[in-house]
Design an enzyme around this catalytic site. Structure first.
Site, PDB file in Angstrom:
ATOM      1  N   ARG A 121       5.222  10.908  -2.309  1.00  0.00           N
ATOM      2  CA  ARG A 121       4.895  10.548  -0.937  1.00  0.00           C
ATOM      3  C   ARG A 121       6.103  10.766  -0.025  1.00  0.00           C
ATOM      4  O   ARG A 121       7.115  10.076  -0.172  1.00  0.00           O
ATOM      5  CB  ARG A 121       4.502   9.067  -0.898  1.00  0.00           C
ATOM      6  CG  ARG A 121       4.267   8.530   0.472  1.00  0.00           C
ATOM      7  CD  ARG A 121       4.211   7.009   0.470  1.00  0.00           C
ATOM      8  NE  ARG A 121       3.912   6.534   1.809  1.00  0.00           N
ATOM      9  CZ  ARG A 121       4.135   5.309   2.236  1.00  0.00           C
ATOM     10  NH1 ARG A 121       4.634   4.409   1.417  1.00  0.00           N
ATOM     11  NH2 ARG A 121       3.855   4.976   3.465  1.00  0.00           N
ATOM     12  N   HIS A 147      12.678  -2.560   2.483  1.00  0.00           N
ATOM     13  CA  HIS A 147      12.079  -1.275   2.841  1.00  0.00           C
ATOM     14  C   HIS A 147      13.004  -0.168   2.370  1.00  0.00           C
ATOM     15  O   HIS A 147      14.224  -0.271   2.514  1.00  0.00           O
ATOM     16  CB  HIS A 147      11.887  -1.158   4.362  1.00  0.00           C
ATOM     17  CG  HIS A 147      10.983  -2.225   4.893  1.00  0.00           C
ATOM     18  ND1 HIS A 147       9.623  -2.209   4.712  1.00  0.00           N
ATOM     19  CD2 HIS A 147      11.261  -3.374   5.560  1.00  0.00           C
ATOM     20  CE1 HIS A 147       9.099  -3.294   5.246  1.00  0.00           C
ATOM     21  NE2 HIS A 147      10.072  -4.023   5.765  1.00  0.00           N
ATOM     22  N   HIS A 187       3.751  -4.383   9.243  1.00  0.00           N
ATOM     23  CA  HIS A 187       3.647  -4.226  10.696  1.00  0.00           C
ATOM     24  C   HIS A 187       2.320  -4.713  11.254  1.00  0.00           C
ATOM     25  O   HIS A 187       2.093  -4.651  12.461  1.00  0.00           O
ATOM     26  CB  HIS A 187       3.844  -2.747  11.061  1.00  0.00           C
ATOM     27  CG  HIS A 187       4.956  -2.085  10.305  1.00  0.00           C
ATOM     28  ND1 HIS A 187       6.262  -2.520  10.394  1.00  0.00           N
ATOM     29  CD2 HIS A 187       4.974  -1.053   9.418  1.00  0.00           C
ATOM     30  CE1 HIS A 187       7.019  -1.767   9.593  1.00  0.00           C
ATOM     31  NE2 HIS A 187       6.256  -0.874   8.990  1.00  0.00           N
ATOM     32  N   ALA A 216       2.972  -0.766   4.983  1.00  0.00           N
ATOM     33  CA  ALA A 216       2.496  -0.829   6.364  1.00  0.00           C
ATOM     34  C   ALA A 216       1.925  -2.195   6.737  1.00  0.00           C
ATOM     35  O   ALA A 216       1.842  -2.518   7.927  1.00  0.00           O
ATOM     36  CB  ALA A 216       1.458   0.267   6.598  1.00  0.00           C
ATOM     37  N   PRO A 233       0.793  -1.226   0.000  1.00  0.00           N
ATOM     38  CA  PRO A 233       0.000   0.000   0.000  1.00  0.00           C
ATOM     39  C   PRO A 233       0.826   1.278   0.000  1.00  0.00           C
ATOM     40  O   PRO A 233       1.850   1.372   0.677  1.00  0.00           O
ATOM     41  CB  PRO A 233      -0.822  -0.099   1.293  1.00  0.00           C
ATOM     42  CG  PRO A 233      -0.084  -1.063   2.146  1.00  0.00           C
ATOM     43  CD  PRO A 233       0.551  -2.040   1.206  1.00  0.00           C
ATOM     44  N   ASN A 234       0.325   2.227  -0.771  1.00  0.00           N
ATOM     45  CA  ASN A 234       0.866   3.587  -0.871  1.00  0.00           C
ATOM     46  C   ASN A 234       2.167   3.688  -1.656  1.00  0.00           C
ATOM     47  O   ASN A 234       2.667   4.786  -1.904  1.00  0.00           O
ATOM     48  CB  ASN A 234       1.035   4.223   0.531  1.00  0.00           C
ATOM     49  CG  ASN A 234      -0.279   4.263   1.286  1.00  0.00           C
ATOM     50  OD1 ASN A 234      -1.258   4.792   0.763  1.00  0.00           O
ATOM     51  ND2 ASN A 234      -0.340   3.692   2.476  1.00  0.00           N
ATOM     52  N   GLU A 260      12.793  -9.402   2.070  1.00  0.00           N
ATOM     53  CA  GLU A 260      12.010  -8.248   2.537  1.00  0.00           C
ATOM     54  C   GLU A 260      12.798  -6.970   2.246  1.00  0.00           C
ATOM     55  O   GLU A 260      14.000  -6.913   2.509  1.00  0.00           O
ATOM     56  CB  GLU A 260      11.776  -8.376   4.047  1.00  0.00           C
ATOM     57  CG  GLU A 260      10.999  -7.224   4.658  1.00  0.00           C
ATOM     58  CD  GLU A 260      10.920  -7.307   6.189  1.00  0.00           C
ATOM     59  OE1 GLU A 260      11.790  -7.970   6.805  1.00  0.00           O
ATOM     60  OE2 GLU A 260      10.007  -6.694   6.753  1.00  0.00           O
ATOM     61  N   ASN A 283       8.117  -5.591  -0.620  1.00  0.00           N
ATOM     62  CA  ASN A 283       7.963  -4.422   0.238  1.00  0.00           C
ATOM     63  C   ASN A 283       6.482  -4.339   0.555  1.00  0.00           C
ATOM     64  O   ASN A 283       5.685  -3.843  -0.248  1.00  0.00           O
ATOM     65  CB  ASN A 283       8.445  -3.140  -0.439  1.00  0.00           C
ATOM     66  CG  ASN A 283       8.358  -1.940   0.516  1.00  0.00           C
ATOM     67  OD1 ASN A 283       7.769  -2.034   1.589  1.00  0.00           O
ATOM     68  ND2 ASN A 283       8.960  -0.825   0.124  1.00  0.00           N
ATOM     69  N   ARG A 338       6.680   0.755  13.875  1.00  0.00           N
ATOM     70  CA  ARG A 338       7.308   0.174  12.675  1.00  0.00           C
ATOM     71  C   ARG A 338       8.399  -0.841  13.031  1.00  0.00           C
ATOM     72  O   ARG A 338       9.038  -1.415  12.149  1.00  0.00           O
ATOM     73  CB  ARG A 338       7.911   1.276  11.799  1.00  0.00           C
ATOM     74  CG  ARG A 338       6.890   2.220  11.211  1.00  0.00           C
ATOM     75  CD  ARG A 338       7.538   3.229  10.266  1.00  0.00           C
ATOM     76  NE  ARG A 338       6.706   4.412  10.160  1.00  0.00           N
ATOM     77  CZ  ARG A 338       5.647   4.531   9.347  1.00  0.00           C
ATOM     78  NH1 ARG A 338       5.321   3.540   8.551  1.00  0.00           N
ATOM     79  NH2 ARG A 338       4.931   5.634   9.338  1.00  0.00           N
ATOM     80  N   SER A 343      12.972   2.953   3.629  1.00  0.00           N
ATOM     81  CA  SER A 343      13.447   3.585   4.863  1.00  0.00           C
ATOM     82  C   SER A 343      13.946   2.493   5.805  1.00  0.00           C
ATOM     83  O   SER A 343      13.818   1.298   5.503  1.00  0.00           O
ATOM     84  CB  SER A 343      12.298   4.359   5.516  1.00  0.00           C
ATOM     85  OG  SER A 343      11.288   3.461   5.953  1.00  0.00           O
ATOM     86  N   ASP A 375       1.189 -15.575   7.483  1.00  0.00           N
ATOM     87  CA  ASP A 375       0.763 -16.958   7.249  1.00  0.00           C
ATOM     88  C   ASP A 375       0.996 -17.372   5.793  1.00  0.00           C
ATOM     89  O   ASP A 375       1.414 -18.500   5.525  1.00  0.00           O
ATOM     90  CB  ASP A 375      -0.721 -17.127   7.599  1.00  0.00           C
ATOM     91  CG  ASP A 375      -0.960 -17.177   9.104  1.00  0.00           C
ATOM     92  OD1 ASP A 375       0.020 -17.285   9.862  1.00  0.00           O
ATOM     93  OD2 ASP A 375      -2.132 -17.110   9.514  1.00  0.00           O
ATOM     94  N   ARG A 380      12.663   4.500  13.036  1.00  0.00           N
ATOM     95  CA  ARG A 380      11.447   5.321  12.976  1.00  0.00           C
ATOM     96  C   ARG A 380      10.530   5.009  14.176  1.00  0.00           C
ATOM     97  O   ARG A 380      11.001   4.559  15.206  1.00  0.00           O
ATOM     98  CB  ARG A 380      10.774   5.105  11.617  1.00  0.00           C
ATOM     99  CG  ARG A 380      11.697   5.477  10.437  1.00  0.00           C
ATOM    100  CD  ARG A 380      11.038   5.260   9.099  1.00  0.00           C
ATOM    101  NE  ARG A 380       9.858   6.109   8.956  1.00  0.00           N
ATOM    102  CZ  ARG A 380       8.922   5.929   8.022  1.00  0.00           C
ATOM    103  NH1 ARG A 380       9.055   4.941   7.147  1.00  0.00           N
ATOM    104  NH2 ARG A 380       7.891   6.724   7.961  1.00  0.00           N
ATOM    105  N   TYR A 418      11.171   8.695   1.721  1.00  0.00           N
ATOM    106  CA  TYR A 418      11.182   7.601   0.736  1.00  0.00           C
ATOM    107  C   TYR A 418      11.946   7.926  -0.541  1.00  0.00           C
ATOM    108  O   TYR A 418      12.116   7.039  -1.388  1.00  0.00           O
ATOM    109  CB  TYR A 418       9.744   7.190   0.408  1.00  0.00           C
ATOM    110  CG  TYR A 418       9.001   6.666   1.621  1.00  0.00           C
ATOM    111  CD1 TYR A 418       9.445   5.528   2.280  1.00  0.00           C
ATOM    112  CD2 TYR A 418       7.880   7.328   2.129  1.00  0.00           C
ATOM    113  CE1 TYR A 418       8.792   5.046   3.406  1.00  0.00           C
ATOM    114  CE2 TYR A 418       7.215   6.855   3.250  1.00  0.00           C
ATOM    115  CZ  TYR A 418       7.672   5.717   3.885  1.00  0.00           C
ATOM    116  OH  TYR A 418       7.030   5.244   5.000  1.00  0.00           O
TER     117      TYR A 418
END
Ligand code: DQA
Length: 146
Positions: free
Chosen positions: A21, A104, A84, A81, A13-14, A102, A78, A115, A106, A91, A111, A26
Protein backbone atom coordinates in the site's frame (compact mmCIF):
# COMPACT_ATOMS: atom_id res chain seq x y z
CA UNK A 1 6.94 -17.27 36.44
CA UNK A 2 4.63 -14.28 36.79
CA UNK A 3 2.73 -13.24 33.65
CA UNK A 4 4.37 -10.47 31.71
CA UNK A 5 2.49 -7.16 31.36
CA UNK A 6 0.56 -7.11 28.09
CA UNK A 7 0.60 -4.26 25.59
CA UNK A 8 -2.10 -4.35 22.92
CA UNK A 9 -0.99 -3.15 19.46
CA UNK A 10 -4.15 -2.32 17.53
CA UNK A 11 -4.16 -1.50 13.83
CA UNK A 12 -7.05 -0.12 11.84
CA UNK A 13 -8.24 -0.13 8.25
CA UNK A 14 -5.98 -0.88 5.30
CA UNK A 15 -2.96 -1.55 7.49
CA UNK A 16 -3.22 -5.24 6.50
CA UNK A 17 -1.97 -4.02 3.10
CA UNK A 18 1.28 -2.53 4.42
CA UNK A 19 4.20 -3.42 2.18
CA UNK A 20 2.19 -2.95 -1.01
CA UNK A 21 0.00 0.00 0.00
CA UNK A 22 1.54 3.31 -1.15
CA UNK A 23 5.06 2.20 -0.13
CA UNK A 24 6.43 5.67 -0.90
CA UNK A 25 4.32 6.91 2.02
CA UNK A 26 4.08 3.92 4.36
CA UNK A 27 7.32 2.06 3.59
CA UNK A 28 8.09 -1.49 2.46
CA UNK A 29 7.58 -3.29 5.78
CA UNK A 30 4.50 -5.48 6.12
CA UNK A 31 2.47 -5.63 9.32
CA UNK A 32 4.03 -9.05 9.95
CA UNK A 33 7.51 -7.49 9.66
CA UNK A 34 6.48 -4.88 12.21
CA UNK A 35 5.04 -7.58 14.49
CA UNK A 36 8.33 -9.50 14.30
CA UNK A 37 10.38 -6.45 15.26
CA UNK A 38 7.97 -5.70 18.11
CA UNK A 39 8.19 -9.27 19.42
CA UNK A 40 11.99 -8.94 19.63
CA UNK A 41 11.76 -5.56 21.33
CA UNK A 42 9.04 -6.78 23.70
CA UNK A 43 11.27 -9.67 24.84
CA UNK A 44 14.06 -7.21 25.61
CA UNK A 45 11.67 -4.95 27.50
CA UNK A 46 10.05 -7.76 29.50
CA UNK A 47 6.55 -7.24 28.15
CA UNK A 48 4.19 -9.26 25.97
CA UNK A 49 2.48 -7.83 22.89
CA UNK A 50 -0.94 -8.72 21.55
CA UNK A 51 -0.97 -7.41 17.97
CA UNK A 52 -4.22 -7.21 15.98
CA UNK A 53 -5.59 -5.57 12.83
CA UNK A 54 -9.12 -4.95 11.64
CA UNK A 55 -10.81 -3.00 8.89
CA UNK A 56 -13.88 -2.63 11.11
CA UNK A 57 -14.36 0.23 13.55
CA UNK A 58 -16.39 -1.87 16.01
CA UNK A 59 -13.61 -4.45 16.34
CA UNK A 60 -11.18 -1.73 17.40
CA UNK A 61 -13.68 -0.48 19.96
CA UNK A 62 -14.29 -3.99 21.33
CA UNK A 63 -10.53 -4.54 21.59
CA UNK A 64 -10.05 -1.27 23.49
CA UNK A 65 -12.72 -2.41 25.96
CA UNK A 66 -10.98 -5.80 26.19
CA UNK A 67 -7.57 -4.20 26.82
CA UNK A 68 -9.13 -2.25 29.67
CA UNK A 69 -11.10 -5.16 31.12
CA UNK A 70 -8.12 -7.51 31.08
CA UNK A 71 -5.79 -5.00 32.72
CA UNK A 72 -3.45 -4.42 29.78
CA UNK A 73 -0.50 -2.20 30.64
CA UNK A 74 -1.01 0.02 27.59
CA UNK A 75 -2.42 0.17 24.08
CA UNK A 76 -0.51 1.22 20.98
CA UNK A 77 -3.08 2.37 18.44
CA UNK A 78 -2.74 3.11 14.75
CA UNK A 79 -6.38 3.74 13.90
CA UNK A 80 -5.62 4.48 10.24
CA UNK A 81 -8.24 6.74 8.67
CA UNK A 82 -10.61 6.21 11.64
CA UNK A 83 -8.21 8.55 13.43
CA UNK A 84 -9.69 11.41 11.45
CA UNK A 85 -13.35 10.38 11.50
CA UNK A 86 -14.33 8.30 14.48
CA UNK A 87 -16.12 9.91 17.39
CA UNK A 88 -17.00 6.37 18.51
CA UNK A 89 -13.29 5.59 18.86
CA UNK A 90 -12.77 8.88 20.68
CA UNK A 91 -15.56 8.00 23.12
CA UNK A 92 -14.16 4.49 23.64
CA UNK A 93 -10.73 5.93 24.43
CA UNK A 94 -12.32 8.32 26.91
CA UNK A 95 -14.12 5.43 28.58
CA UNK A 96 -11.06 3.34 29.40
CA UNK A 97 -8.27 3.77 31.92
CA UNK A 98 -5.47 2.01 30.06
CA UNK A 99 -2.98 4.52 28.61
CA UNK A 100 -2.90 4.80 24.82
CA UNK A 101 0.04 5.67 22.57
CA UNK A 102 -1.15 6.90 19.16
CA UNK A 103 1.08 5.85 16.26
CA UNK A 104 1.20 6.77 12.59
CA UNK A 105 3.75 5.60 10.06
CA UNK A 106 3.47 8.82 8.09
CA UNK A 107 3.26 12.34 9.51
CA UNK A 108 -0.40 13.25 9.00
CA UNK A 109 0.36 16.93 9.68
CA UNK A 110 2.62 17.04 6.63
CA UNK A 111 -0.18 15.62 4.45
CA UNK A 112 -3.70 16.58 3.31
CA UNK A 113 -5.71 18.92 5.54
CA UNK A 114 -8.28 16.20 6.28
CA UNK A 115 -5.53 14.24 8.08
CA UNK A 116 -4.68 17.12 10.40
CA UNK A 117 -7.52 16.40 12.81
CA UNK A 118 -7.13 13.40 15.10
CA UNK A 119 -9.99 12.20 17.29
CA UNK A 120 -7.43 9.94 19.00
CA UNK A 121 -4.78 12.52 19.95
CA UNK A 122 -6.79 14.41 22.61
CA UNK A 123 -7.45 11.17 24.49
CA UNK A 124 -4.04 9.54 23.96
CA UNK A 125 -1.10 9.81 26.35
CA UNK A 126 1.03 10.85 23.39
CA UNK A 127 1.57 10.49 19.67
CA UNK A 128 4.47 9.18 17.56
CA UNK A 129 4.19 9.96 13.86
CA UNK A 130 6.38 10.21 10.81
CA UNK A 131 9.05 7.61 11.64
CA UNK A 132 7.67 4.74 9.57
CA UNK A 133 7.79 1.24 11.06
CA UNK A 134 10.32 2.43 13.66
CA UNK A 135 7.48 4.45 15.22
CA UNK A 136 5.94 1.24 16.53
CA UNK A 137 9.18 0.37 18.34
CA UNK A 138 9.41 3.87 19.77
CA UNK A 139 5.80 3.55 20.91
CA UNK A 140 6.57 0.20 22.55
CA UNK A 141 9.53 1.70 24.39
CA UNK A 142 7.26 4.49 25.64
CA UNK A 143 4.38 2.15 26.50
CA UNK A 144 6.64 -0.23 28.44
CA UNK A 145 7.91 2.67 30.56
CA UNK A 146 4.53 4.12 31.47
C1 DQA B 1 -1.90 6.40 8.98
C2 DQA B 1 -2.24 7.81 8.55
C3 DQA B 1 -3.71 7.96 8.22
O1 DQA B 1 -3.98 9.27 7.78
C4 DQA B 1 -4.09 7.00 7.11
O2 DQA B 1 -5.47 7.07 6.87
C5 DQA B 1 -3.68 5.61 7.39
C6 DQA B 1 -2.35 5.37 7.95
C7 DQA B 1 -0.38 6.20 9.18
O3 DQA B 1 -0.01 5.23 9.81
O4 DQA B 1 0.41 7.00 8.67
O5 DQA B 1 -4.39 4.65 7.10
O6 DQA B 1 -2.55 6.12 10.22
Amino acid sequence: MATLPTIFVLNGPNLNLLGTREPEIYGADTLDDIAGALEDRARALGVRIDMRQSNHEGHLIDWLHEANATGAKAVILNAGAFTHTSIALHDALKSIRVPVVEVHLSNPHAREAFRHRSFVAPVARGTIAGFGAMGYELALDAAARL
